[in-house]
Design a protein around this motif. Structure first.
Motif, PDB file in Angstrom:
ATOM      1  N   THR A  94       0.831  -1.201   0.000  1.00  0.00           N
ATOM      2  CA  THR A  94       0.000   0.000   0.000  1.00  0.00           C
ATOM      3  C   THR A  94       0.868   1.255   0.000  1.00  0.00           C
ATOM      4  O   THR A  94       0.637   2.194  -0.766  1.00  0.00           O
ATOM      5  N   GLN A  95       1.882   1.242   0.850  1.00  0.00           N
ATOM      6  CA  GLN A  95       2.792   2.389   0.908  1.00  0.00           C
ATOM      7  C   GLN A  95       3.497   2.608  -0.424  1.00  0.00           C
ATOM      8  O   GLN A  95       3.635   3.743  -0.890  1.00  0.00           O
ATOM      9  N   ARG A  97       2.454   1.715  -3.340  1.00  0.00           N
ATOM     10  CA  ARG A  97       1.508   2.216  -4.335  1.00  0.00           C
ATOM     11  C   ARG A  97       1.287   3.709  -4.176  1.00  0.00           C
ATOM     12  O   ARG A  97       1.172   4.447  -5.158  1.00  0.00           O
ATOM     13  N   GLN A  98       1.215   4.179  -2.937  1.00  0.00           N
ATOM     14  CA  GLN A  98       1.042   5.614  -2.695  1.00  0.00           C
ATOM     15  C   GLN A  98       2.223   6.392  -3.265  1.00  0.00           C
ATOM     16  O   GLN A  98       2.046   7.410  -3.942  1.00  0.00           O
ATOM     17  N   ALA A  99       3.423   5.904  -2.989  1.00  0.00           N
ATOM     18  CA  ALA A  99       4.608   6.591  -3.502  1.00  0.00           C
ATOM     19  C   ALA A  99       4.614   6.557  -5.026  1.00  0.00           C
ATOM     20  O   ALA A  99       4.962   7.540  -5.679  1.00  0.00           O
ATOM     21  N   ARG A 100       4.206   5.436  -5.568  1.00  0.00           N
ATOM     22  CA  ARG A 100       4.156   5.306  -7.029  1.00  0.00           C
ATOM     23  C   ARG A 100       3.178   6.306  -7.630  1.00  0.00           C
ATOM     24  O   ARG A 100       3.464   6.944  -8.643  1.00  0.00           O
ATOM     25  N   GLU A 101       2.033   6.431  -7.003  1.00  0.00           N
ATOM     26  CA  GLU A 101       1.035   7.382  -7.500  1.00  0.00           C
ATOM     27  C   GLU A 101       1.564   8.809  -7.446  1.00  0.00           C
ATOM     28  O   GLU A 101       1.342   9.603  -8.355  1.00  0.00           O
ATOM     29  N   ARG A 102       2.269   9.084  -6.353  1.00  0.00           N
ATOM     30  CA  ARG A 102       2.847  10.428  -6.197  1.00  0.00           C
ATOM     31  C   ARG A 102       3.831  10.699  -7.325  1.00  0.00           C
ATOM     32  O   ARG A 102       3.793  11.758  -7.961  1.00  0.00           O
TER      33      ARG A 102
ATOM     34  N   MET B  51       7.437   9.286   2.948  1.00  0.00           N
ATOM     35  CA  MET B  51       6.782   8.430   1.954  1.00  0.00           C
ATOM     36  C   MET B  51       7.814   7.805   1.015  1.00  0.00           C
ATOM     37  O   MET B  51       7.755   6.621   0.709  1.00  0.00           O
TER      38      MET B  51
END
Lengths: 131, 131
Positions: A94-95, A97-102, B51
């Motif tokens: 999950t973490q 994926r968040q960084a990837r989205e950013r 992040m």
DNA sequence: GTAAAACCTGACGCGCGTGTGAGGGACAAG
DNA sequence: CTTGTCCCTCACACGCGCGTCAGGTTTTAC
């Protein structure tokens, strides 16, 4: 097979293999002269260990998990441990994926931005085909 | 705000914040007495840094990426860097998923297995409700 | 003014998976 | 028997994000 062969077959350094044994993750028979000898299934074992390391597990945790993977131990505690690690991996995904989205958002912006239209040779090389 | 306040607001230790500055990730103004003073946007900055650390990036890589995120730098090289890191994260997610699937298979097997039916008090505690 | 709290720099330590080198045995080929 | 290659056991070093202690200064509150 001896340690050098296992190393080349798995792509893991000799040093690392000895470390795995030291941590109790990878057993080895010894010849009369003290040299390590491995069975063929050690190869899969090493891949498994590497996979768990790559997933961010510590040697200690892997040591606790391996008996479960080998189906030699199956207690309420071991199942709880398995679930706990799986959940930890889920949180880590999950973490990530968040960084990837950013990063994706930044990439999207920068490629649509002004200087983003200056296509260079280096970019043409690193990007095979935007077909 | 001073460093202590930023630390409590972000949940990051004072030591870590000083380390971020040392790595060039987080700028701070200084009072006449030498104490660090931060603007409010430092809070988001710290979250972003955390992040990226959580995504497995090194201080050095984050240092290279931050100017891109700030949209202060937008060159072919910076875009290549962004994509490289995004791809690295993707690969890491793939690895994590593989490890997760492996653990899941073990969990599935162990919970359907013989001794898996011996439900104990400790499991009842760790598993709130299998409803 | 004075005490307490917060801050400063500098430096050592840790955990962990490995690299690396020293100094010496094991073993197959000639 | 010798040579070359592989292997052995220590044991030190690293990178990295941060904890932690020491000794001293700044800021705040009374």
């Amino acid at each position: 097979m001896r340690i050098g062969e296992l190393a080349t077959k798995t792509g893991v350094s000799v040093r690392a293999l000895r470390y795995y044994e030291e941590q109790g993750l990878l057993a080895a028979a010894r010849s009369s002269g003290g040299q390590r000898h491995y069975l063929d299934d050690a190869i899969d074992r090493v891949y498994l260990i590497q996979m768990l390391y790559a997933a961010g597990l510590s040697s200690r945790t892997i040591l606790d998990l391996l008996p479960c993977v080998d189906a030699k131990v199956n207690t309420p505690q071991s199942r709880a441990l398995l679930r706990a690690e799986r959940d930890r991996i889920d949180r880590q995904i999950t973490q990530l994926r968040q960084a990837r989205e950013r990063l994706d958002a930044v990439i999207e912006f920068s490629e649509s931005s002004a200087s983003g239209c200056t296509r260079t040779d280096s970019e043409a090389l690193s990007t095979p085909a935007t077909v």
